[in-house]
Design a protein around this motif. Structure first.
Motif, PDB file in Angstrom:
ATOM      1  N   LEU A 155     -17.654  89.382   3.169  1.00  0.00           N
ATOM      2  CA  LEU A 155     -18.939  90.024   2.887  1.00  0.00           C
ATOM      3  C   LEU A 155     -18.746  91.061   1.787  1.00  0.00           C
ATOM      4  O   LEU A 155     -17.778  91.824   1.801  1.00  0.00           O
ATOM      5  CB  LEU A 155     -19.505  90.718   4.134  1.00  0.00           C
ATOM      6  CG  LEU A 155     -20.164  89.845   5.200  1.00  0.00           C
ATOM      7  CD1 LEU A 155     -20.740  90.720   6.308  1.00  0.00           C
ATOM      8  CD2 LEU A 155     -21.258  88.972   4.607  1.00  0.00           C
ATOM      9  N   HIS A 156     -19.659  91.061   0.814  1.00  0.00           N
ATOM     10  CA  HIS A 156     -19.601  92.063  -0.252  1.00  0.00           C
ATOM     11  C   HIS A 156     -20.820  92.971  -0.116  1.00  0.00           C
ATOM     12  O   HIS A 156     -21.947  92.509   0.049  1.00  0.00           O
ATOM     13  CB  HIS A 156     -19.615  91.403  -1.633  1.00  0.00           C
ATOM     14  CG  HIS A 156     -19.556  92.397  -2.756  1.00  0.00           C
ATOM     15  ND1 HIS A 156     -18.380  92.995  -3.155  1.00  0.00           N
ATOM     16  CD2 HIS A 156     -20.535  92.915  -3.548  1.00  0.00           C
ATOM     17  CE1 HIS A 156     -18.631  93.829  -4.153  1.00  0.00           C
ATOM     18  NE2 HIS A 156     -19.938  93.802  -4.404  1.00  0.00           N
ATOM     19  N   PHE A 157     -20.580  94.267  -0.162  1.00  0.00           N
ATOM     20  CA  PHE A 157     -21.659  95.244  -0.031  1.00  0.00           C
ATOM     21  C   PHE A 157     -21.867  95.947  -1.366  1.00  0.00           C
ATOM     22  O   PHE A 157     -20.913  96.196  -2.101  1.00  0.00           O
ATOM     23  CB  PHE A 157     -21.321  96.280   1.044  1.00  0.00           C
ATOM     24  CG  PHE A 157     -21.064  95.671   2.397  1.00  0.00           C
ATOM     25  CD1 PHE A 157     -22.117  95.248   3.191  1.00  0.00           C
ATOM     26  CD2 PHE A 157     -19.772  95.515   2.871  1.00  0.00           C
ATOM     27  CE1 PHE A 157     -21.899  94.694   4.437  1.00  0.00           C
ATOM     28  CE2 PHE A 157     -19.527  94.961   4.121  1.00  0.00           C
ATOM     29  CZ  PHE A 157     -20.590  94.546   4.911  1.00  0.00           C
ATOM     30  N   GLN A 158     -23.119  96.262  -1.667  1.00  0.00           N
ATOM     31  CA  GLN A 158     -23.423  96.910  -2.938  1.00  0.00           C
ATOM     32  C   GLN A 158     -24.394  98.063  -2.718  1.00  0.00           C
ATOM     33  O   GLN A 158     -25.437  97.898  -2.080  1.00  0.00           O
ATOM     34  CB  GLN A 158     -24.038  95.897  -3.913  1.00  0.00           C
ATOM     35  CG  GLN A 158     -24.270  96.470  -5.300  1.00  0.00           C
ATOM     36  CD  GLN A 158     -24.699  95.394  -6.295  1.00  0.00           C
ATOM     37  OE1 GLN A 158     -24.522  94.199  -6.054  1.00  0.00           O
ATOM     38  NE2 GLN A 158     -25.245  95.815  -7.420  1.00  0.00           N
ATOM     39  N   TYR A 159     -24.046  99.226  -3.250  1.00  0.00           N
ATOM     40  CA  TYR A 159     -24.929 100.384  -3.173  1.00  0.00           C
ATOM     41  C   TYR A 159     -25.950 100.246  -4.290  1.00  0.00           C
ATOM     42  O   TYR A 159     -25.635 100.371  -5.463  1.00  0.00           O
ATOM     43  CB  TYR A 159     -24.145 101.691  -3.328  1.00  0.00           C
ATOM     44  CG  TYR A 159     -24.910 102.921  -2.890  1.00  0.00           C
ATOM     45  CD1 TYR A 159     -24.653 103.517  -1.663  1.00  0.00           C
ATOM     46  CD2 TYR A 159     -25.898 103.494  -3.703  1.00  0.00           C
ATOM     47  CE1 TYR A 159     -25.354 104.651  -1.243  1.00  0.00           C
ATOM     48  CE2 TYR A 159     -26.593 104.616  -3.294  1.00  0.00           C
ATOM     49  CZ  TYR A 159     -26.328 105.190  -2.062  1.00  0.00           C
ATOM     50  OH  TYR A 159     -27.033 106.303  -1.645  1.00  0.00           O
ATOM     51  N   ASN A 210     -30.824  96.862   8.332  1.00  0.00           N
ATOM     52  CA  ASN A 210     -30.663  98.306   8.355  1.00  0.00           C
ATOM     53  C   ASN A 210     -29.942  98.706   7.078  1.00  0.00           C
ATOM     54  O   ASN A 210     -29.568  97.851   6.270  1.00  0.00           O
ATOM     55  CB  ASN A 210     -29.924  98.801   9.600  1.00  0.00           C
ATOM     56  CG  ASN A 210     -30.459 100.142  10.061  1.00  0.00           C
ATOM     57  OD1 ASN A 210     -30.818 100.996   9.253  1.00  0.00           O
ATOM     58  ND2 ASN A 210     -30.505 100.354  11.374  1.00  0.00           N
ATOM     59  N   GLY A 211     -29.770  99.991   6.899  1.00  0.00           N
ATOM     60  CA  GLY A 211     -29.140 100.444   5.675  1.00  0.00           C
ATOM     61  C   GLY A 211     -28.803 101.910   5.757  1.00  0.00           C
ATOM     62  O   GLY A 211     -29.020 102.563   6.774  1.00  0.00           O
ATOM     63  N   ARG A 256     -28.109  98.064   2.022  1.00  0.00           N
ATOM     64  CA  ARG A 256     -29.144  97.513   2.886  1.00  0.00           C
ATOM     65  C   ARG A 256     -28.905  96.030   3.100  1.00  0.00           C
ATOM     66  O   ARG A 256     -28.813  95.251   2.157  1.00  0.00           O
ATOM     67  CB  ARG A 256     -30.536  97.731   2.283  1.00  0.00           C
ATOM     68  CG  ARG A 256     -31.660  97.416   3.248  1.00  0.00           C
ATOM     69  CD  ARG A 256     -33.009  97.793   2.661  1.00  0.00           C
ATOM     70  NE  ARG A 256     -33.154  99.250   2.523  1.00  0.00           N
ATOM     71  CZ  ARG A 256     -34.250  99.825   2.041  1.00  0.00           C
ATOM     72  NH1 ARG A 256     -35.271  99.085   1.653  1.00  0.00           N
ATOM     73  NH2 ARG A 256     -34.320 101.139   1.957  1.00  0.00           N
ATOM     74  N   THR A 257     -28.765  95.653   4.361  1.00  0.00           N
ATOM     75  CA  THR A 257     -28.557  94.243   4.708  1.00  0.00           C
ATOM     76  C   THR A 257     -28.754  94.121   6.216  1.00  0.00           C
ATOM     77  O   THR A 257     -29.336  95.005   6.850  1.00  0.00           O
ATOM     78  CB  THR A 257     -27.155  93.766   4.256  1.00  0.00           C
ATOM     79  OG1 THR A 257     -27.028  92.376   4.515  1.00  0.00           O
ATOM     80  CG2 THR A 257     -26.049  94.526   4.965  1.00  0.00           C
ATOM     81  N   LEU A 258     -28.253  93.035   6.824  1.00  0.00           N
ATOM     82  CA  LEU A 258     -28.375  92.875   8.269  1.00  0.00           C
ATOM     83  C   LEU A 258     -27.664  94.023   8.988  1.00  0.00           C
ATOM     84  O   LEU A 258     -26.512  94.340   8.694  1.00  0.00           O
ATOM     85  CB  LEU A 258     -27.786  91.542   8.709  1.00  0.00           C
ATOM     86  CG  LEU A 258     -28.578  90.284   8.308  1.00  0.00           C
ATOM     87  CD1 LEU A 258     -27.777  89.029   8.602  1.00  0.00           C
ATOM     88  CD2 LEU A 258     -29.924  90.245   9.035  1.00  0.00           C
ATOM     89  N   GLY A 259     -28.352  94.626   9.929  1.00  0.00           N
ATOM     90  CA  GLY A 259     -27.806  95.789  10.617  1.00  0.00           C
ATOM     91  C   GLY A 259     -26.493  95.519  11.327  1.00  0.00           C
ATOM     92  O   GLY A 259     -25.622  96.394  11.395  1.00  0.00           O
ATOM     93  N   ASN A 260     -26.319  94.295  11.851  1.00  0.00           N
ATOM     94  CA  ASN A 260     -25.107  94.006  12.633  1.00  0.00           C
ATOM     95  C   ASN A 260     -23.870  93.782  11.770  1.00  0.00           C
ATOM     96  O   ASN A 260     -22.792  93.500  12.286  1.00  0.00           O
ATOM     97  CB  ASN A 260     -25.345  92.813  13.563  1.00  0.00           C
ATOM     98  CG  ASN A 260     -25.689  91.535  12.813  1.00  0.00           C
ATOM     99  OD1 ASN A 260     -25.564  91.462  11.594  1.00  0.00           O
ATOM    100  ND2 ASN A 260     -26.136  90.521  13.548  1.00  0.00           N
ATOM    101  N   THR A 261     -24.005  93.915  10.448  1.00  0.00           N
ATOM    102  CA  THR A 261     -22.833  93.771   9.565  1.00  0.00           C
ATOM    103  C   THR A 261     -22.411  95.099   8.939  1.00  0.00           C
ATOM    104  O   THR A 261     -21.469  95.141   8.156  1.00  0.00           O
ATOM    105  CB  THR A 261     -23.133  92.776   8.418  1.00  0.00           C
ATOM    106  OG1 THR A 261     -24.118  93.353   7.545  1.00  0.00           O
ATOM    107  CG2 THR A 261     -23.635  91.445   8.950  1.00  0.00           C
TER     108      THR A 261
END
Length: 568
Positions: free
Chosen positions: A22-26, A75-76, A32-37
């Motif tokens: 999974l890659h996250f980006q501010y 969530n985010g 902001r993405t699925l809360g459970n991740t």
């Protein structure tokens, strides 16, 4: 200089491991993405917030856990800098880097590098105030955030469940406490007292407003709205609807500002409450967006979005500045994005300076700071008004020469107190709108008649990779994928009053398509005259879905999410 507490960070970090692949980006609105991740991301944000505070000599940083208008399963989290503004842009990259460290060891290495590159004095204190909205995933994510605070030894203040704008207010109030720039008492009570006191002063002597229906999106705005009613007393009757915050699946579901703006119709739950002439408004899930609307004499829905709010408010402020005798010293300007309706841009540009910037609060806020009074509203209903420090000083020191000037001056000073200048604030903006309506004796009809919106439609297209879409000219033109803009231009030319642009969302894994059109050109088989009111949006919808089809076909859209109203 102190050292990072690596052992403590490692201990807590091992309990919040990053999900693989999974890659996250501010982005525009933080992560902001699925809360459970988001468990690992939120934990790391806790540490980042502490380091940001240390970097700024112990000033208090805000952390808000929310996904605003997104569906409930999302969530985010976003960080708030000391003046209540969005996180400094250069730190967005630091947040993204830390969030994507593949392991605890990689995270510790990235932290060490961050401390060195940004020259953080670790002996400085770390202070954070944090809050969340009403999402079911909130408590678990707050627990992860608090582990981040513990790992770094942050002095953390829990503001509980509250709106995003209140959290922004608290950050600025805490950091200006005891100074000559004090923003207000650093509590919810201070926030509501400030807003309600200034509102009552501004509407004194005016006719009491008719009751306003507020769609609270089944979110945290319901809590804040109930408190606001207590502070307003008899000065303004409010009727709260969609206030269910504990029933799973209700948040933003067929209600709220985003639903109204996107679907351009009433939330179903309000259908039996609204009567012709009745005005209402919708908040979003964290109460930072505002959408107004009313039913006309035929019972038809009429939307008053962020563009309409900007036009109403900007014209009123320009009028007050002139009445106060300050029009040669205080210049008012408006900032918009490409989503602004073309008719609103024309209306405003004939009256005051207008600037277009890329989508995102940080871009609007920064541009608005360049005016003496900067009004910014996105069409989605997120916006505020900024009074520069020099302008506020001028309002306090100016000596009016007539009673009329004195009255206008006092109104402007009270507006600086009514408006939450840190960020878009649905409740503050709602009170601002009601002040203008009271002063102008406008109903929704008069307000709406300032200009007629060009028919428009917004469509979401789920694609394989939104990052493949690159834009220029304040996001009004695509530079990637290659050749797609030319095809869009060819389509747009077939419609009178045609305009369309495509941009990747900053908050969701989608590409957004916006289109305006009045009528089809004869060359494309349309009639040469304007269509009936009942068909007003026909060609805007057609153009939007034709462009959406181009995006889908060019970019390999998700077959299960093909635009349902796509017109071949």
């Amino acid at each position: 200089m102190s050292q990072l507490p690596l052992n403590a960070i490692k201990h807590y970090s091992d309990a919040h491991s990053k999900p693989p692949d999974l890659h996250f980006q501010y982005g525009t609105a933080g992560f902001r993405t699925l809360g459970n991740t988001l468990d690992s991301v939120i934990f790391r944000v806790g540490i980042l917030a502490g380091l940001r505070s240390k970097r700024l000599d112990g000033k208090t940083i805000g952390v808000m856990v929310t996904a605003s208008h997104n569906p409930e399963q999302d969530n985010g989290v976003k960080l708030v800098d000391p003046r209540g503004e969005m996180l400094e842009a250069s730190w967005e990259a630091h947040a993204t880097l830390l969030a994507n460290a593949s392991s605890t060891d990689a995270f510790l290495e990235a932290l060490t590098a961050l401390v060195k590159s940004t020259k953080i004095d670790l002996s400085k204190p770390a202070r954070v105030v944090y809050a969340r909205d009403t999402r079911p995933s909130g408590p678990a994510l707050i627990s992860a955030l608090e582990d981040g605070f513990k790992a770094l030894g942050v002095e953390a203040r829990d503001a509980g469940i509250t709106t995003t704008p209140i959290l922004h207010y608290l950050v600025k109030a805490i950091n200006t406490k005891g100074t000559n720039e004090s923003y207000g008492e650093d509590s919810e009570d201070g926030y509501f007292t400030k807003l309600s006191t200034s509102f009552k002063k501004l509407v004194a002597g005016k006719a009491r407003p008719d009751p306003l229906i507020i769609d609270c999106a089944n979110g945290v705005g319901a809590h804040a709205g109930a408190k606001l009613i207590e502070y307003l007393g008899d000065s303004f009757p409010l009727v709260l609807e969609n206030t269910t915050t504990s029933t799973p699946g209700t948040l933003n579901e067929s209600c709220g500002a985003d639903f109204v703006k996107t679907m351009q119709r009433l939330p179903p739950t309000l259908a039996n409450l609204m009567k012709p002439g009745q005005r209402a408004c919708s908040l979003d899930g964290d109460a930072d967006r505002l959408m107004y609307y009313y039913l006309d004499e035929r019972g038809q829905f009429r939307m008053l979005d962020g563009d309409k709010i900007a036009a109403l408010v900007a014209a009123f402020i320009v009028e007050l500045v002139k009445l106060a005798g300050l029009d040669s010293e205080i210049k008012v300007g408006v900032v918009q994005t490409a989503y602004a309706n073309g008719a609103s841009t024309k209306y405003l540009a004939e009256r005051l300076p207008v600037k277009c910037v890329p989508t995102g609060v940080k871009h609007l806020h920064h541009a608005a700071e360049h005016y003496d009074v900067g009004v910014y509203f996105e069409a989605n209903g997120h916006g505020t008004v900024l009074f520069s420090k020099s302008t506020q000083d001028k309002l306090k020191s100016h000596e009016p020469s007539t009673p009329a000037q004195s009255t206008a001056l006092n109104h402007l000073i009270n507006l600086t107190q009514l408006i939450n200048q840190t960020v878009g604030d649905a409740l503050s903006d709602m009170l601002l709108v009601e002040v203008v309506l009271a002063h102008k004796s406008y109903s929704g009809v008069e307000w709406n008649s300032l200009y007629a919106d060009l028919p428009n439609r917004l469509v979401k297209v789920v694609v394989g990779d939104r990052n493949g879409f690159k834009t220029e000219d304040a996001e009004r033109r695509l530079v990637s994928p290659p050749g797609l803009q030319t095809k869009i231009d060819d389509l747009v030319r077939r419609y009178e009053g045609g305009r369309s642009f495509v941009r990747p969302s900053g908050t969701e894994d989608v590409v957004r398509v916006y289109a305006e059109a009045v009528v089809k050109s004869q060359a494309d088989g349309g009639s040469p005259y304007f269509i009936e009111v009942t068909e007003t949006y026909k060609f805007a919808v057609e153009l939007a879905f034709r462009v959406a089809g181009l995006v889908y076909d060019e970019a390999g859209g998700d077959p299960s999410r093909r635009p349902k109203e796509f017109l071949p």
